[in-house]
Design an enzyme around this catalytic site. Structure first.
Site, PDB file in Angstrom:
ATOM      1  CB  SER A 154      -0.903   0.493   1.063  1.00 20.60           C
ATOM      2  OG  SER A 154      -0.295   0.098   2.253  1.00 20.60           O
ATOM      3  CB  THR A 210     -10.059  -5.197   4.597  1.00 21.22           C
ATOM      4  OG1 THR A 210     -10.748  -4.218   5.276  1.00 21.22           O
ATOM      5  CG2 THR A 210      -9.519  -4.324   3.345  1.00 21.22           C
ATOM      6  CE  LYS A 213      -6.841  -1.396   3.827  1.00 19.33           C
ATOM      7  NZ  LYS A 213      -6.906   0.267   5.173  1.00 19.33           N
ATOM      8  CB  THR A 242     -14.668 -10.492  19.637  1.00 19.38           C
ATOM      9  OG1 THR A 242     -14.589  -8.817  19.883  1.00 19.38           O
ATOM     10  CG2 THR A 242     -14.661 -10.722  18.015  1.00 19.38           C
ATOM     11  CB  THR A 243     -19.902  -8.726  19.849  1.00 18.29           C
ATOM     12  OG1 THR A 243     -19.662  -8.796  21.366  1.00 18.29           O
ATOM     13  CG2 THR A 243     -21.197  -8.129  18.989  1.00 18.29           C
ATOM     14  CB  THR A 328       4.071   3.907   8.165  1.00 18.95           C
ATOM     15  OG1 THR A 328       2.495   4.567   8.901  1.00 18.95           O
ATOM     16  CG2 THR A 328       2.865   3.322   6.751  1.00 18.95           C
TER      17      THR A 328
HETATM   18  C1  LIG Z   1      -2.246  -4.764   4.217  1.00 20.51           C
HETATM   19  C2  LIG Z   1      -3.210  -4.377   5.184  1.00 20.51           C
HETATM   20  N1  LIG Z   1      -3.544  -4.943   6.134  1.00 20.51           N
HETATM   21  C3  LIG Z   1      -4.889  -5.685   6.650  1.00 20.51           C
HETATM   22  C4  LIG Z   1      -4.570  -3.630   6.641  1.00 20.51           C
HETATM   23  C5  LIG Z   1      -6.099  -4.147   7.488  1.00 20.51           C
HETATM   24  O1  LIG Z   1      -7.259  -3.677   7.351  1.00 20.51           O
HETATM   25  P1  LIG Z   1      -8.571  -2.775   8.011  1.00 20.51           P
HETATM   26  O2  LIG Z   1      -8.502  -1.546   7.528  1.00 20.51           O
HETATM   27  O3  LIG Z   1      -9.640  -3.837   7.242  1.00 20.51           O
HETATM   28  O4  LIG Z   1      -8.503  -3.000   9.544  1.00 20.51           O
HETATM   29  C6  LIG Z   1      -4.372  -3.164   6.585  1.00 20.51           C
HETATM   30  C7  LIG Z   1      -5.009  -1.801   6.314  1.00 20.51           C
HETATM   31  O5  LIG Z   1      -4.843  -0.646   5.984  1.00 20.51           O
HETATM   32  C8  LIG Z   1      -3.236  -3.026   5.129  1.00 20.51           C
HETATM   33  O6  LIG Z   1      -2.625  -1.946   4.594  1.00 20.51           O
END
Ligand SMILES: Cc1ncc(COP(=O)(O)O)c(C=O)c1O
Length: 369
Positions: A154, A210, A213, A242-243, A328
């Site tokens: 990302s 996910t 996004k 967890t719920t 990051t």
């Molecule tokens: C590569 C990667 N994996 C997992 C996640 C986590 O996803 P979520 O935002 O759905 O918790 C992110 C979040 O930005 C991510 O960039």
């Protein structure tokens, strides 16, 4: 619309760093599905998946996601982060003497999963297949191994060589765990991600994604064979205790996944918009980092000036883009990360490029990427 917390005044701003890549969070059919589900079934589910929390929407969504990736089963979690923590963590912790080979640029959620699992971790250089092979070669062939990697990184916007990683996994007897968070909905004929586009999904043991996004909602999931999914369902604390996701989110995500399975329009538009932005940045000699994907990072190379550039863009040009600084990204590679989407017009892009040029001049930033 942005409301200044100090002055209380509102103004229009253009968001350039959203991960709602296709604008599905604004899709009317998704919004309607969410509203209908909340009105018909309530705001929450009132329990964990095992104790009164499972409803038919969870089951339907898991089947839809399994089908999206051509796998036997799916399992949803409260976020992509939790899916990685639960699935990768549980597999690595419970496979006896497991070692995880992890790409250097893997996301924090995978790093946390490995840390929690206490399994041995071997880091290979980012997308470096020679390094991965040299590390695999050193391990006992019979020792359980997982290669953990992402399909689209990302912060760089580059892709993993999925086919080569699968070849190595087969050669050295390793499982493959692929995070497709920045690719599901966006790549492949049905939005199954880069593994679908590259026709490698059947070779991957666990695909993680996910719903937050490209699918515009919230939640995460894995898709894999039934044994792996049942194993994670039975042992992952972050799934069990967890719920469960509420009807509005599961219904919205289900609608988004179904929509993007059929519709190419959003994917094509996204690619066209990303290409348009890159070409305008190139023409303006702004230092964007060449990527094959929809993610367009522009290099600043200094944390303080990256923050200043972001502030100037917001204050003077009504453009919102977050600075991406260490940890990051590595120090010296601080950047602004643009995510053009189907809703950004040519005029928005021209405004952005003019604003960037003015900011680059004002801060005397380098034009070299
Ligand atoms: C590569 C990667 N994996 C997992 C996640 C986590 O996803 P979520 O935002 O759905 O918790 C992110 C979040 O930005 C991510 O960039």
């Amino acid at each position: 619309m942005y409301r200044d917390p100090l002055t209380g005044q509102s103004r229009e701003i253009t968001v350039w760093c959203s991960n709602d890549y296709l604008g599905m969070g604004q899709n009317e059919t998704v919004q309607q599905a969410m509203a209908d589900a909340a009105l018909e079934q309530g705001a929450g589910v009132g329990g964990t998946r095992n104790i009164s929390g499972t409803n038919h929407l969870h089951v339907a969504l898991e089947r839809e996601l399994a089908d999206l990736h051509g796998k036997e089963a799916g399992l949803i979690f409260t976020s992509g982060y939790v899916s990685n923590l639960a699935a990768l963590g549980t597999l690595a912790a419970n496979l006896k003497d497991c070692v995880v080979l992890s790409d250097r640029l893997n996301h924090a959620s995978m790093i946390e999963a490995m840390r929690w699992s206490k399994a041995e971790k071997v880091i290979f250089e980012h997308n470096d297949m020679a390094d991965l092979e040299s590390k695999l070669r050193m391990l006992d062939p019979d020792r359980p191994k997982i290669i953990a990697f992402e399909s689209c990184y990302s912060m760089e916007g580059d892709f993993a060589p999925i086919g080569t990683i699968c070849d190595l996994a087969e050669k050295y007897n390793a499982l493959t765990y692929l995070d497709e968070v920045h690719a599901v909905g966006l790549y492949g004929l049905h939005g199954g991600g880069v593994s679908e586009r590259d026709q490698q999904a059947h070779r991957i043991d666990v695909i993680e994604g996910t719903l937050a996004k490209a699918f515009g909602c919230m939640g995460g999931y894995i898709a894999a064979n039934s044994d792996i999914v049942d194993f994670v369902r039975s042992y992952a604390s972050a799934f069990i205790f967890t719920t469960a996701l509420p009807p509005s989110l599961t219904a919205g995500a289900l609608q988004a996944v179904r929509h993007l399975k059929d519709s190419q329009q959003e994917r094509l538009k996204l690619q066209e918009r990303a290409a348009a932005l890159k070409s305008k940045l190139r023409a303006a000699q702004l230092p964007f980092m060449m990527s094959e994907s929809h993610i367009v990072p522009v290099l600043v190379g200094d944390a303080r000036r990256c923050r200043e550039a972001s502030d100037i863009l917001l204050e003077d040009h009504n453009i919102y883009v977050q600075p991406i600084n260490y940890p990051t990204v590595p120090r010296g590679t601080e950047r602004l990360r643009f995510t053009p989407g189907p809703m950004h017009t040519d005029a928005d892009m021209d405004n952005l490029v003019e604003a960037l040029k003015a900011t680059w001049d004002r801060l005397s930033l380098s034009a070299a990427a």
